[in-house]
Every structure is written in structure tokens, then in C-alpha cells.
Write a protein that holds these residues in place. Structure first.
Motif, short mmCIF file in Angstrom:
data_model
loop_
_atom_site.label_atom_id
_atom_site.label_comp_id
_atom_site.label_asym_id
_atom_site.label_seq_id
_atom_site.Cartn_x
_atom_site.Cartn_y
_atom_site.Cartn_z
N ASP A 1 0.84 -1.16 0.04
CA ASP A 1 0.09 0.01 -0.02
C ASP A 1 0.71 1.17 -0.01
O ASP A 1 1.07 1.88 1.03
N PRO A 2 1.41 1.60 -1.28
CA PRO A 2 2.51 2.75 -1.18
C PRO A 2 2.09 4.09 -0.65
O PRO A 2 2.85 4.71 -0.22
N THR A 3 0.95 4.58 -0.92
CA THR A 3 0.60 5.73 -0.40
C THR A 3 0.27 6.01 1.09
O THR A 3 -0.30 6.93 1.47
N SER A 4 0.15 4.63 1.63
CA SER A 4 0.00 4.99 3.35
C SER A 4 0.96 5.82 3.92
O SER A 4 2.16 5.63 3.69
N ALA A 5 0.29 6.68 4.86
CA ALA A 5 1.48 7.56 5.75
C ALA A 5 2.07 6.71 6.48
O ALA A 5 2.97 7.10 7.18
N ARG A 6 1.32 5.45 7.17
CA ARG A 6 2.15 4.97 8.26
C ARG A 6 2.77 3.52 7.64
O ARG A 6 1.79 2.81 6.82
N HIS A 7 3.72 2.97 7.80
CA HIS A 7 4.45 1.71 7.27
C HIS A 7 4.11 0.48 8.51
O HIS A 7 3.89 -0.47 8.18
N GLY A 8 4.42 0.91 9.64
CA GLY A 8 4.49 0.15 10.83
C GLY A 8 2.88 0.01 11.42
O GLY A 8 2.77 0.98 12.04
N VAL A 9 2.22 -0.82 10.78
CA VAL A 9 0.73 -0.78 11.35
C VAL A 9 0.48 -1.92 12.29
O VAL A 9 -0.87 -1.76 12.86
N ARG A 10 1.24 -2.73 12.60
CA ARG A 10 1.00 -3.87 13.73
C ARG A 10 1.42 -3.23 15.02
O ARG A 10 2.22 -2.45 15.15
N ARG A 11 0.66 -4.02 16.19
CA ARG A 11 1.30 -3.60 17.50
C ARG A 11 2.69 -3.86 17.63
O ARG A 11 3.45 -4.91 17.32
N GLY A 12 3.44 -2.91 18.27
CA GLY A 12 4.87 -2.97 18.29
C GLY A 12 5.70 -2.36 17.24
O GLY A 12 6.95 -2.25 17.40
N GLN A 13 5.14 -2.39 15.96
CA GLN A 13 5.84 -1.60 15.11
C GLN A 13 5.97 -0.27 15.17
O GLN A 13 5.43 0.59 14.45
N LEU A 14 7.21 0.31 15.68
CA LEU A 14 7.32 1.59 16.02
C LEU A 14 7.63 2.40 14.48
O LEU A 14 8.70 1.85 13.70
N ASP A 15 6.88 3.32 14.42
CA ASP A 15 7.38 4.15 13.08
C ASP A 15 7.07 5.60 13.31
O ASP A 15 6.35 6.27 13.18
N ILE A 16 8.61 6.17 13.38
CA ILE A 16 8.79 7.55 13.78
C ILE A 16 8.22 8.54 12.83
O ILE A 16 7.60 9.50 12.99
N SER A 17 8.33 8.13 11.38
CA SER A 17 7.92 9.03 10.62
C SER A 17 6.49 9.28 10.53
O SER A 17 6.00 10.58 10.42
N ALA A 18 5.80 8.04 10.82
CA ALA A 18 4.29 8.55 10.95
C ALA A 18 3.96 9.25 12.03
O ALA A 18 3.08 10.07 11.76
N ARG A 19 4.62 9.11 13.11
CA ARG A 19 4.30 10.05 14.28
C ARG A 19 4.55 11.35 13.96
O ARG A 19 3.88 12.43 14.28
N VAL A 20 5.76 11.64 13.18
CA VAL A 20 5.94 13.14 12.89
C VAL A 20 4.90 13.68 11.90
O VAL A 20 4.52 14.67 11.83
N ILE A 21 4.63 12.76 11.04
CA ILE A 21 3.32 13.27 9.78
C ILE A 21 2.22 13.46 10.98
O ILE A 21 1.58 14.40 10.69
N TRP A 22 1.86 12.77 12.08
CA TRP A 22 0.68 12.91 12.81
C TRP A 22 0.76 14.53 13.49
O TRP A 22 -0.15 15.12 13.51
N ILE A 23 2.18 14.75 13.92
CA ILE A 23 2.47 15.90 14.51
C ILE A 23 2.02 16.98 13.50
O ILE A 23 1.37 18.06 13.80
N PHE A 24 2.66 17.00 12.36
CA PHE A 24 2.38 17.90 10.99
C PHE A 24 0.84 18.23 10.80
O PHE A 24 0.39 19.45 10.86
#
Length: 317
Positions: A268-291
Motif C-alpha cells: 500500500d505505497p501511499t499509506s502514511a504509516r508503514h508500521g501498522v501492527r502492534r509494536g511496529q514503531l514508525d517514527i516518520s508516521a508520528r512526525v506526520i501526525w504531529i504535522f
């Protein structure tokens, strides 16, 4: 109103070629020197000054530049410019392009063109950096690993921007940032030494900051990014259905800012989050969430549970 129907004798528009003009000798020399010099610096400074030649200022400045430049690649070059995982206001758009340039991995337009080409031909002929292009024997995979990791960067092939990144080439702001890529590299390599020298008020700090927080940090980030191209297409688990060999490799998750959850990304290339399962830390997704919370980003393509369910590979008996 009359509708005009084209006849079969009328010429059809041809697809633009995958490759553009090959790299010239001067460009190849420049690229190869900058790929090799930071790596040699990394090999040299570790045994030479480990334990006494590195101080807290080198670590702090290097870590700061690492986070900014890594996020410039993962959030900026990759999830935003390449895949449109969210929309950004003008200031954020320009800032992300500049931050990506600080990683010294190529200008924003050429990087995006290469990566879109990678997705168009992932792990088959046409992919600029697949490790599976030479076969599946041990020797072929060793050659493929080298090619995917960094060997492809030494070649003369250049992706056709007109085909893969015409939107960025038509954007005046992004063209301006793209042309200034050498400046961003100079700042990324040189500024850390200046900052460490000012913090420690010493010429020695200028040298160690340049070596550790400048060159060595750039080389380290290079290899983290290249590992996503190589390791994450060879080793790891594949819980989601994709058309290639993309895989999740958890040991790289933090250093890659979540990019090593690579299987979902290719599913799913356009997804803003790559780590979608429990425990899969995705720092980039969290930064996008802050933005998004600050109103700088909008229309974020967050994962949809129903889509994830459709993409999930059914367990085998």
C-alpha cells in the motif's frame, strides 16, 4: 455537439522512455567521490578517535543532523514527494525538500524519479536497485545485494524525470531547492564541525565535528537507507500481499525512522504509516501526525483497517 472518434490509423502517443540521458564523466566522478569519501571517513575515525576523540557535542550535533536529514528522506522525499501520502502547506513542502537534501542522497527530483521507477518495476527488469536481477544462486544474490545496496549508484543509467517526476519538475519552489542541492550537502557536511567548534570553543572540535557529525553521520545514514533497498527486499517477514519481495526487517526500524516496515509499504505505497501492527514503531508516521495536528499537513492517507484486512496474507496450513 459532435463527438470525434479517432480512427485506428491515427498515431497513438508513445510512452516516454524509462531512462534519460546517461550521466556524464564529471557527474560520475563527483557521485563516486561523495559515495566513497564519507565511507572512508567512517572507517578511519572509528579506530582513530574512538573513546577519546569524540565528545558529547559531536554526539549531540550528529544526532540532531541525523534526525532532521533522515526525516527529510523518509517523511519528505519518500512518503510526501514520491507517494503523496499527505498534502503539505508551502512552507512545510520547501522545508521537507531542504531537509532531504541534507541527507546527501541526491537532489529531490532525481531521488523521487528513481524511487517511482523502483515501484513501477519493483524486483523485475527496470527496477534500478533490486537484489533479484541476477538470479537466485548464492553468487547471484551476493551480486544482487551489492547492486541493490550501493552498486547501482555507480552506473551511468539515469531515470527519465519527464516520465517519473514531471510534477516536481514543473514546481518552481522544488526546482529551486533541487538546483541548490550542492549547497545543502555543503551545509550538512560542514555545519556540524562549525557548531561543535563553537560549543567546545576549540579547533579540535571543528575537526571532530566535521569527521563524526558531518562525514561519518552522512555515511551511516547512507547505509541505513541503502539497507532498505537491499536487506528489506531479501530478508524478513511478509504479512501483506505485494507484487515483489519486499519484507519487514525489525532491527532497522528505529534507525530508518520506520522505513524498514517495508512490506506494507509496497502493498500500500501511499499509506502514511508503514508500521501498522502492534509494536511496529514508525517514527516518520508520528512526525506526520504531529504535522497534521499543527495544521501543516492535511488529507493524510492513514491506514484503513478494511484495506489492511484485504492485503493480509492468509496463513498457510
Amino acid at each position: 455537439m459532435t463527438t470525434i472518434t479517432p480512427t485506428i490509423d491515427e498515431p497513438r502517443p508513445t510512452a516516454k522512455p524509462v531512462l534519460g540521458a546517461p550521466a556524464g564523466r564529471a557527474e560520475l566522478v563527483t557521485i563516486r567521490l561523495f559515495l566513497i569519501i564519507p565511507f572512508l571517513a567512517l572507517l578511519a575515525v572509528v579506530p582513530a578517535v574512538w573513546g577519546w576523540g569524540i565528545g558529547w557535542a559531536d554526539v549531540a550535533v550528529g544526532a540532531g543532523f541525523y534526525v532532521v536529514s533522515a526525516l527529510g528522506i523518509t517523511v519528505g522525499y519518500h512518503r510526501y514527494f514520491t507517494h503523496g501520502a499527505f498534502k503539505a502547506n508551502r512552507a512545510l513542502r520547501v522545508a521537507l525538500a531542504v531537509a532531504g537534501g541534507l541527507a546527501a542522497q541526491g537532489s529531490v527530483i532525481t531521488w523521487v524519479a528513481d524511487h517511482r521507477r523502483h515501484h513501477a518495476f519493483s524486483d523485475r527488469e527496470g527496477d534500478p536497485h533490486s537484489p533479484w536481477l541476477f538470479g537466485t544462486s548464492a553468487a547471484a544474490l551476493a551480486k544482487g545485494f551489492w547492486h541493490a545496496h550501493m552498486g547501482w549508484l555507480f552506473g551511468t543509467d539515469r531515470t527519465n524525470v519527464d516520465r517519473f517526476a514531471p510534477d516536481l519538475a514543473a514546481d518552481a519552489d522544488i526546482r529551486a531547492v533541487d538546483r541548490l542541492f550542492p549547497l545543502w550537502v555543503l551545509i550538512s557536511v560542514g555545519m556540524p564541525g562549525v557548531l561543535v567548534a563553537l560549543i567546545t570553543w576549540s579547533w579540535w572540535g571543528l575537526l571532530t565535528g566535521f569527521l563524526w557529525a558531518g562525514l561519518a553521520r552522512v555515511a551511516f545514514l547512507h547505509h541505513i537507507t541503502w539497507s532498505v533497498n537491499s536487506i528489506c527486499h531479501m530478508v524478513g517477514d511478509r504479512p501483506f500481499a505485494s507484487r515483489d519481495k519486499s519484507a519487514n526487517f525489525w532491527p532497522l526500524a528505529i534507525l530508518s525512522m520506520g522505513e524498514s516496515w517495508h512490506n506494507l509499504h509496497h502493498a500500500d505505497p501511499t499509506s502514511a504509516r508503514h508500521g501498522v501492527r502492534r509494536g511496529q514503531l514508525d517514527i516518520s508516521a508520528r512526525v506526520i501526525w504531529i504535522f497534521e495536528k499543527f495544521g501543516w499537513a492535511r488529507n493524510v492517507r492513514w491506514p484503513d483497517e478494511r484495506r489492511l484486512a484485504r492485503l493480509t496474507v492468509a496463513p498457510t496450513e
